[in-house]
Design an enzyme around this catalytic site. Structure first.
Site, PDB file in Angstrom:
ATOM      1  N   GLU A 114      15.030  19.040  -4.014  1.00  0.00           N
ATOM      2  CA  GLU A 114      13.537  19.927  -4.037  1.00  0.00           C
ATOM      3  C   GLU A 114      14.132  21.174  -3.389  1.00  0.00           C
ATOM      4  O   GLU A 114      13.446  22.126  -3.661  1.00  0.00           O
ATOM      5  CB  GLU A 114      12.627  19.157  -3.344  1.00  0.00           C
ATOM      6  CG  GLU A 114      12.228  17.785  -3.943  1.00  0.00           C
ATOM      7  CD  GLU A 114      12.911  16.559  -3.467  1.00  0.00           C
ATOM      8  OE1 GLU A 114      12.119  15.614  -3.905  1.00  0.00           O
ATOM      9  OE2 GLU A 114      13.938  16.634  -2.885  1.00  0.00           O
ATOM     10  N   PHE A 171       2.541   5.267   2.777  1.00  0.00           N
ATOM     11  CA  PHE A 171       3.902   5.655   2.351  1.00  0.00           C
ATOM     12  C   PHE A 171       4.186   6.918   1.633  1.00  0.00           C
ATOM     13  O   PHE A 171       3.476   7.353   1.072  1.00  0.00           O
ATOM     14  CB  PHE A 171       4.224   4.390   1.176  1.00  0.00           C
ATOM     15  CG  PHE A 171       5.562   4.942   0.766  1.00  0.00           C
ATOM     16  CD1 PHE A 171       6.684   4.383   1.354  1.00  0.00           C
ATOM     17  CD2 PHE A 171       5.784   4.955  -0.856  1.00  0.00           C
ATOM     18  CE1 PHE A 171       7.976   4.545   0.745  1.00  0.00           C
ATOM     19  CE2 PHE A 171       6.970   5.319  -1.326  1.00  0.00           C
ATOM     20  CZ  PHE A 171       8.095   5.018  -0.552  1.00  0.00           C
ATOM     21  N   LYS A 202      -2.780  12.015  -5.171  1.00  0.00           N
ATOM     22  CA  LYS A 202      -2.573  11.675  -6.439  1.00  0.00           C
ATOM     23  C   LYS A 202      -3.802  11.266  -7.323  1.00  0.00           C
ATOM     24  O   LYS A 202      -4.079  11.395  -8.333  1.00  0.00           O
ATOM     25  CB  LYS A 202      -1.923  10.357  -6.093  1.00  0.00           C
ATOM     26  CG  LYS A 202      -1.378   9.607  -7.378  1.00  0.00           C
ATOM     27  CD  LYS A 202      -0.440   8.421  -7.173  1.00  0.00           C
ATOM     28  CE  LYS A 202      -0.010   7.568  -8.349  1.00  0.00           C
ATOM     29  NZ  LYS A 202       0.881   6.426  -7.819  1.00  0.00           N
TER      30      LYS A 202
END
Length: 620
Positions: free
Chosen positions: A73, A135, A185
């Site tokens: 990244e 997570f 998300k």
């Protein structure tokens, strides 16, 4: 790149979507990026950002946008940065939540320090999970607050298009910088009635960068320029961002003003021009630093009086009046209080200054001839040195050979001695010098070169790296091989963290603590070949010209491992805490003595080298 499988794609015209269509948050983001002219995205997927990648997959199938899969990244952030520096456009990178997002941090900080326009999109855990230590959850919004120009967390999918439009506007206007968009998300998955927001529709009443300079201040600046006998233009990265190179050259030629640039300002003035002094500062040319020490007027254009430029700040241009032109009001007066501060876009300010000068017919270029003669004598006495050793090729010879065979290439560098040698000897044009200046990021050069080459596939792009820096992000050789990105890499290999070793030699009693990279050095030629990339190794001066010629002629990425003199130091150098007139590593010749400023007894104005006070006329 592997061919994308046929998928069902939602066909949407690039015309503005004024009537709502049913779409996901991910579609809204990707469509908004395309509407802002984004053609390339550098990134690495992961769980939280998969809704965006799913829409990106469909967009790639439809054409008009391409994703470059990096191998780390940090490489994505640096590639977007290099893309932006080479083009002036906003660079874009993607990463997922948690470690994906935190791996971007160094690249974001690099862009922030150097004022590079970027939009960074990160995935985030679903809204209900935020704050639960889910997570791969990190508060990337909070982590990056000190190193971005602005940040967004998209909590309502209906805000997506507006946020993207605002992010691009903020990143690219005023003083440029990176803007973060964090997308949970479930926001990426949620369907809603989508209406596009076009670039021209952004309204941010609380954000109004000052772009036009104050006419009274511009007039005051012109009066100082007219009176100056030893003026100096000090040009920084703001001139590159504003595309002000033509105006700077016009001003310099109009008044016969010598020009020195910062590391970020390289390319803003043609360094082959007779008025060019090259870079100033810690590893700048002696004649640039001596000129700063003795000038009577310092015209600072888009620079910020960085410590690597000024040396001992209270002795930097201590005999000079100062004009400071910058678009960021926070920089004006931060380190040096100017006599004439001008806040505004440097190109627009210079246009107004030149127009005012033309209207008044006030140019008197001959008044600086004595000053230019003095600088010319410094050039002759203190030239940049290219050592020639009997048993090895010097690093400077490698840079000079590159400059000779590829003078018009786009060059990226990593950080260290090779960066400073490159800055000293390369003389390329605007945006063709791409280097991490403010943060000094090792591992920057290769991914930045990838970004520049993706943006400008017809241009020659060369990465100059050091053996220590190159190992920071060498995994991006995989990205070069994957996409056939035709970047040329030259590793200046001395087996050290070279600048660290030089400082340890000079200031730490030659105690070389953890700076020796040998004996566990990889064979870079074999490493390149492991990725399917052409590799060349050289050890001698005789091999150098042919190796560079082979590299440039090859149709594909190439890595040249140039083994150079192991203990070469980068000179000249201003030691920490010293003034720019006290450089080390120069030939044994008398150096200019630092002269304390003298102030007029009547009005207190600073003596700028005239016999009479320029403010009240009192004899000095």
């Amino acid at each position: 790149m592997a061919k994308i499988n046929s998928v069902k794609v939602q066909e949407v015209s690039r015309a503005a979507i004024s009537s709502p269509i049913r779409a996901t948050g991910g579609f809204a983001l990707i469509d908004s990026l395309k509407r802002h002219g984004v053609e390339h995205i550098f990134g690495y997927p992961g769980g939280a950002i998969l809704p965006l990648y799913d829409e990106l997959y469909k967009a790639e199938a439809a054409g008009g946008i391409e994703h470059i899969l990096v191998r780390h990244e940090q490489g994505a952030a640096h590639a977007a940065d290099g893309y932006a520096r080479a083009t002036g456009k906003v660079g874009v990178c993607f990463a997922t939540s948690g470690p994906g997002a935190t791996n971007l941090v160094t690249g974001i900080a690099t862009a922030q320090m150097d004022s590079i326009p970027m939009v960074i999109v990160t995935g985030q855990v679903s809204r209900a999970a935020i704050g639960t230590d889910a997570f791969q959850e990190t508060d990337i919004y909070g982590i990056t607050l000190p190193i971005v120009k602005h940040s967004f967390v998209v909590r309502d999918v209906r805000d997506m298009a507006r946020i993207v439009a605002e992010a691009f506007y903020i990143a690219s206007t005023g003083r440029p910088g990176p803007v973060l968009i964090d997308v949970p998300k479930d926001v990426g998955l949620e369907e809603f009635d989508y209406v596009s927001v076009e670039p021209g529709q952004v309204k941010l009443p609380g954000y109004r960068p000052t772009v036009k300079g104050n006419p009274r201040q511009i007039n005051a600046a012109l009066q100082l320029i007219q009176k100056a006998r030893r003026p100096l233009l000090y040009v920084g990265g703001g001139a590159i961002a504003a595309n002000a190179h033509a105006e700077i050259q016009q001003l310099a030629e109009l008044f016969n003003i010598p020009v020195t640039t910062t590391l970020m300002g390289k390319g803003a003035f043609d360094e082959n021009h007779p008025l060019a002094l090259g870079m100033l500062g810690m590893h700048g040319t002696a004649y640039a630093n001596f000129s700063v020490s003795e000038c009577d007027l310092l015209i600072c254009v888009g620079a910020r009086f960085d410590d690597r430029v000024t040396g001992k700040l209270d002795e930097f241009a201590s005999r000079a009046r100062v004009i400071h032109i910058d678009i960021d009001p926070a920089e004006v007066g931060k380190n040096r209080v100017p006599d004439v501060p001008i806040v505004g876009d440097v190109r627009l300010v210079l246009i107004e200054l030149l127009a005012l000068c033309q209207a008044s017919g006030s140019a008197a270029p001959n008044q600086t001839q004595e000053w230019l003669n003095k600088i010319s004598s410094w050039r002759q006495d203190y030239p940049l040195n290219v050592p020639h050793h009997a048993d090895s090729v010097s690093p400077q010879e490698v840079i000079v050979e590159l400059a000779t065979q590829a003078p018009d290439a786009y060059y990226t560098t990593d950080v260290g001695q090779h960066q400073m040698w490159s800055a000293q000897f390369l003389k390329n044009g605007p945006r063709r010098w791409i280097s991490s200046a403010g943060l000094g990021t090792m591992g920057y050069g290769l991914p930045a070169a990838m970004g520049a080459k993706v943006a400008l596939p017809q241009e020659e792009v060369i990465c100059i790296s050091g053996d220590a820096s190159f190992q920071m992000n060498l995994q991006e050789l995989g990205t070069l091989a994957h996409y056939g990105i035709n970047v040329k890499i030259v590793v200046v290999n001395n087996g050290w963290q070279g600048m660290v070793r030089q400082w340890q030699q000079a200031f730490y009693g030659e105690r070389y603590s953890s700076s020796n990279m040998q004996p566990a050095m990889p064979d870079f030629e074999m490493l390149a070949k492991a990725y399917g990339i052409k590799g060349i190794t050289i050890h001698s001066r005789e091999e150098l010209p042919n190796a560079i010629a082979q590299m440039l002629a090859h149709n594909g990425p190439v890595l040249v491992d140039a083994h150079v003199t192991r203990d070469e130091n980068c000179y000249p150098m201003v030691a920490p805490g010293k003034s720019n007139s006290q450089m080390i590593g120069l030939p044994e010749r008398p150096q200019p003595q630092q002269v304390e400023p003298v102030y007029c007894s009547s009005c207190g104005a600073k003596n700028i080298g005239n016999n009479f006070c320029p403010e009240c006329g009192t004899k000095l």
